[in-house]
Design an enzyme around this catalytic site. Sequence first.
Site, PDB file in Angstrom:
ATOM      1  N   CYS A 119       0.859  -1.162   0.000  1.00 34.49           N
ATOM      2  CA  CYS A 119       0.000   0.000   0.000  1.00 34.49           C
ATOM      3  C   CYS A 119       0.906   1.225   0.000  1.00 34.49           C
ATOM      4  O   CYS A 119       1.692   1.395   0.928  1.00 34.49           O
ATOM      5  CB  CYS A 119      -0.833  -0.086   1.266  1.00 34.49           C
ATOM      6  SG  CYS A 119      -1.910   1.277   1.402  1.00 34.49           S
ATOM      7  N   GLY A 181      -2.610  10.171   1.017  1.00 33.65           N
ATOM      8  CA  GLY A 181      -2.820  11.030  -0.145  1.00 33.65           C
ATOM      9  C   GLY A 181      -3.952  10.600  -1.046  1.00 33.65           C
ATOM     10  O   GLY A 181      -4.466   9.490  -0.950  1.00 33.65           O
ATOM     11  N   GLU A 182      -4.331  11.513  -1.915  1.00 36.70           N
ATOM     12  CA  GLU A 182      -5.367  11.255  -2.907  1.00 36.70           C
ATOM     13  C   GLU A 182      -4.659  11.120  -4.262  1.00 36.70           C
ATOM     14  O   GLU A 182      -4.213  12.119  -4.839  1.00 36.70           O
ATOM     15  CB  GLU A 182      -6.375  12.424  -2.925  1.00 36.70           C
ATOM     16  CG  GLU A 182      -7.316  12.449  -4.103  1.00 36.70           C
ATOM     17  CD  GLU A 182      -8.028  11.117  -4.357  1.00 36.70           C
ATOM     18  OE1 GLU A 182      -8.485  10.457  -3.413  1.00 36.70           O
ATOM     19  OE2 GLU A 182      -8.122  10.738  -5.551  1.00 36.70           O
ATOM     20  N   SER A 215      -7.177   4.042  -5.752  1.00 43.47           N
ATOM     21  CA  SER A 215      -8.312   4.337  -4.880  1.00 43.47           C
ATOM     22  C   SER A 215      -8.513   5.846  -4.805  1.00 43.47           C
ATOM     23  O   SER A 215      -7.563   6.600  -4.601  1.00 43.47           O
ATOM     24  CB  SER A 215      -8.021   3.776  -3.484  1.00 43.47           C
ATOM     25  OG  SER A 215      -9.101   4.014  -2.612  1.00 43.47           O
ATOM     26  N   SER A 238     -13.924   5.499  -2.810  1.00 48.27           N
ATOM     27  CA  SER A 238     -14.227   5.588  -1.383  1.00 48.27           C
ATOM     28  C   SER A 238     -15.563   6.286  -1.204  1.00 48.27           C
ATOM     29  O   SER A 238     -15.635   7.507  -1.185  1.00 48.27           O
ATOM     30  CB  SER A 238     -13.101   6.361  -0.676  1.00 48.27           C
ATOM     31  OG  SER A 238     -11.897   5.631  -0.809  1.00 48.27           O
ATOM     32  N   LEU A 239     -16.599   5.505  -1.076  1.00 53.49           N
ATOM     33  CA  LEU A 239     -17.948   6.085  -1.044  1.00 53.49           C
ATOM     34  C   LEU A 239     -18.359   6.433   0.390  1.00 53.49           C
ATOM     35  O   LEU A 239     -18.690   7.570   0.694  1.00 53.49           O
ATOM     36  CB  LEU A 239     -18.939   5.116  -1.681  1.00 53.49           C
ATOM     37  CG  LEU A 239     -20.212   5.761  -2.227  1.00 53.49           C
ATOM     38  CD1 LEU A 239     -19.904   6.724  -3.363  1.00 53.49           C
ATOM     39  CD2 LEU A 239     -21.192   4.690  -2.709  1.00 53.49           C
ATOM     40  N   HIS A 240     -18.399   5.457   1.248  1.00 54.49           N
ATOM     41  CA  HIS A 240     -18.668   5.643   2.688  1.00 54.49           C
ATOM     42  C   HIS A 240     -20.077   6.084   3.061  1.00 54.49           C
ATOM     43  O   HIS A 240     -20.425   6.088   4.248  1.00 54.49           O
ATOM     44  CB  HIS A 240     -17.638   6.579   3.335  1.00 54.49           C
ATOM     45  CG  HIS A 240     -16.223   6.130   3.149  1.00 54.49           C
ATOM     46  ND1 HIS A 240     -15.799   4.860   3.443  1.00 54.49           N
ATOM     47  CD2 HIS A 240     -15.124   6.777   2.663  1.00 54.49           C
ATOM     48  CE1 HIS A 240     -14.510   4.745   3.166  1.00 54.49           C
ATOM     49  NE2 HIS A 240     -14.086   5.886   2.683  1.00 54.49           N
ATOM     50  N   ASN A 314     -11.183   1.934  11.403  1.00 55.54           N
ATOM     51  CA  ASN A 314     -10.015   1.889  12.287  1.00 55.54           C
ATOM     52  C   ASN A 314      -9.962   3.223  13.006  1.00 55.54           C
ATOM     53  O   ASN A 314      -9.759   4.253  12.374  1.00 55.54           O
ATOM     54  CB  ASN A 314      -8.740   1.691  11.462  1.00 55.54           C
ATOM     55  CG  ASN A 314      -8.748   0.365  10.732  1.00 55.54           C
ATOM     56  OD1 ASN A 314      -8.869  -0.680  11.347  1.00 55.54           O
ATOM     57  ND2 ASN A 314      -8.645   0.408   9.420  1.00 55.54           N
ATOM     58  N   CYS A 357      -6.082   0.867   7.344  1.00 50.30           N
ATOM     59  CA  CYS A 357      -6.736   1.925   6.578  1.00 50.30           C
ATOM     60  C   CYS A 357      -6.984   3.154   7.415  1.00 50.30           C
ATOM     61  O   CYS A 357      -7.592   3.080   8.466  1.00 50.30           O
ATOM     62  CB  CYS A 357      -8.096   1.476   6.103  1.00 50.30           C
ATOM     63  SG  CYS A 357      -8.031   0.302   4.820  1.00 50.30           S
TER      64      CYS A 357
HETATM   65  N1  SAH Z   1      -7.431   9.046  -0.914  1.00 53.95           N
HETATM   66  C1  SAH Z   1      -7.728   7.743  -1.418  1.00 53.95           C
HETATM   67  C2  SAH Z   1      -6.784   6.653  -0.951  1.00 53.95           C
HETATM   68  C3  SAH Z   1      -6.357   6.617   0.480  1.00 53.95           C
HETATM   69  S1  SAH Z   1      -7.229   5.856   1.767  1.00 53.95           S
HETATM   70  C4  SAH Z   1      -9.146   7.368  -1.089  1.00 53.95           C
HETATM   71  O1  SAH Z   1      -9.773   8.062  -0.315  1.00 53.95           O
HETATM   72  O2  SAH Z   1      -9.634   6.404  -1.648  1.00 53.95           O
HETATM   73  C5  SAH Z   1      -7.571   4.217   1.502  1.00 53.95           C
HETATM   74  C6  SAH Z   1      -8.927   3.838   2.043  1.00 53.95           C
HETATM   75  O3  SAH Z   1      -8.967   3.850   3.479  1.00 53.95           O
HETATM   76  C7  SAH Z   1     -10.013   4.802   1.591  1.00 53.95           C
HETATM   77  O4  SAH Z   1     -11.128   4.063   1.180  1.00 53.95           O
HETATM   78  C8  SAH Z   1     -10.313   5.552   2.871  1.00 53.95           C
HETATM   79  O5  SAH Z   1     -11.576   6.141   2.864  1.00 53.95           O
HETATM   80  C9  SAH Z   1     -10.156   4.466   3.895  1.00 53.95           C
HETATM   81  N2  SAH Z   1     -10.030   4.975   5.251  1.00 53.95           N
HETATM   82  C10 SAH Z   1      -9.561   6.170   5.653  1.00 53.95           C
HETATM   83  N3  SAH Z   1      -9.598   6.281   6.982  1.00 53.95           N
HETATM   84  C11 SAH Z   1     -10.100   5.124   7.455  1.00 53.95           C
HETATM   85  C12 SAH Z   1     -10.361   4.632   8.764  1.00 53.95           C
HETATM   86  N4  SAH Z   1     -10.103   5.357   9.832  1.00 53.95           N
HETATM   87  N5  SAH Z   1     -10.873   3.386   8.867  1.00 53.95           N
HETATM   88  C13 SAH Z   1     -11.128   2.645   7.782  1.00 53.95           C
HETATM   89  N6  SAH Z   1     -10.886   3.056   6.528  1.00 53.95           N
HETATM   90  C14 SAH Z   1     -10.394   4.287   6.363  1.00 53.95           C
END
Ligand code: SAH
Length: 390
Positions: A119, A181-182, A215, A238-240, A314, A357
Amino acid sequence: MSALPLVFDAPRRGTPPRHLADLTRDEARAAVAELGQPAFRADQLARHYYRGVTDPAQMTDLPAAVRGTLTEALLPGLLTPVRHQEADGGRTRKTLWRLHDGALVESVLMRYPDRATVCISSQAGCGMACPFCATGQQGLTRNLSAAEIIGQAVEAAAAMANGDVAGGPGRLSNVVFMGMGEPLANYPRVRKTLDALLAPSPHGLGLSQRSVTVSTVGLVPAIRRLTDEGLNVTLAVSLHAPDDELRDTLVPINTRWKVGEVVDAADAYARRTGRRYSVEYALIRDVNDQPFRADLLGKLLAGKLAHVNLIPLNPTPGSKWDASPLPAQREFVARLRAAGVATTVRDTRGQDIDGACGQLAAADSVSVPSVAVPVPALEPPVELGAESDQ
Ligand code: SAH
């Protein structure tokens, strides 16, 4: 958990020294020629670099007299390891790297029975300000150069080959841009990195497209641009949250590009590539884990070439949020599956070293007792069922 501004433009800091991995093959050949050497030496240097060899003494196919010059000019050390931390019986290894200007980033190497995934970080910090993500709470320091991103994968490949990860020597098979990072906010360098990951030896690591995952928070124009590139790497979004009201708060970029637009852009990518995209969804207790949101997500994705990857949150320092309890996770999975949506729950590797993550927040302070750092964890493992295509 204050609301941070969205930041797209990375602050300009000193550019890292020129590195072979920033150059195209033609540029590398020209650079070698400028140093008075035959162009094919660029290929020789590249072969060493992508195998993790940077010590001139080991470059026995190069004349001893030029090894030092070429290495100094084209293979400057860009990533200095500050520390490695291990978890999961040595099968997860997080590395904190210091860059030439003192910026810190992390990468996490995870070994599974059938693959090894690294990663990697694409930026130092992040400007996307997601309130549940440790990196997002740091703000953006700067974009990484292509060579700084590629170097993390090269180091991971070398660590696998050298047997530095429990389980003996092996091969790096997967790369995910789920570190700090993004990636799509640093598009040109990430694009170059993809070329290097996919190119066969000597100019790359020779990974397969499906084993590389980009991602994104959902930068719609950049997803479209990626769609037009003709690459078939795996896309993760990353939808959430399935609804704009909640997503506006969890993923602030949603105030610019809405759920519907992000899903449309991912659908177009899937249509062009024929490959399923991954929908990342961190399950946060009583925030986005309600049964009605599972149903909304199911409705949103039913019939699409998509796969949901649920990630029990997390926790990050100072956050009031927690992971969804198991029964809520199971209910969420069951509802998505009932809607016909392929769903897995992601393994949480490296949590005890803040390597899971959203936990990457590279810090190198002696006052921080054990750790610091980054992000991701990707992929699979604890599959509550079905497949995973990563
Ligand atoms: N910026 C990119 C890639 C980095 S994060 C993105 O947002 O996709 C990788 C993944 O971890 C993303 O899906 C992000 O939303 C998730 N993530 C970030 N913080 C987290 C946390 N505290 N617990 C679980 N997943 C998390």
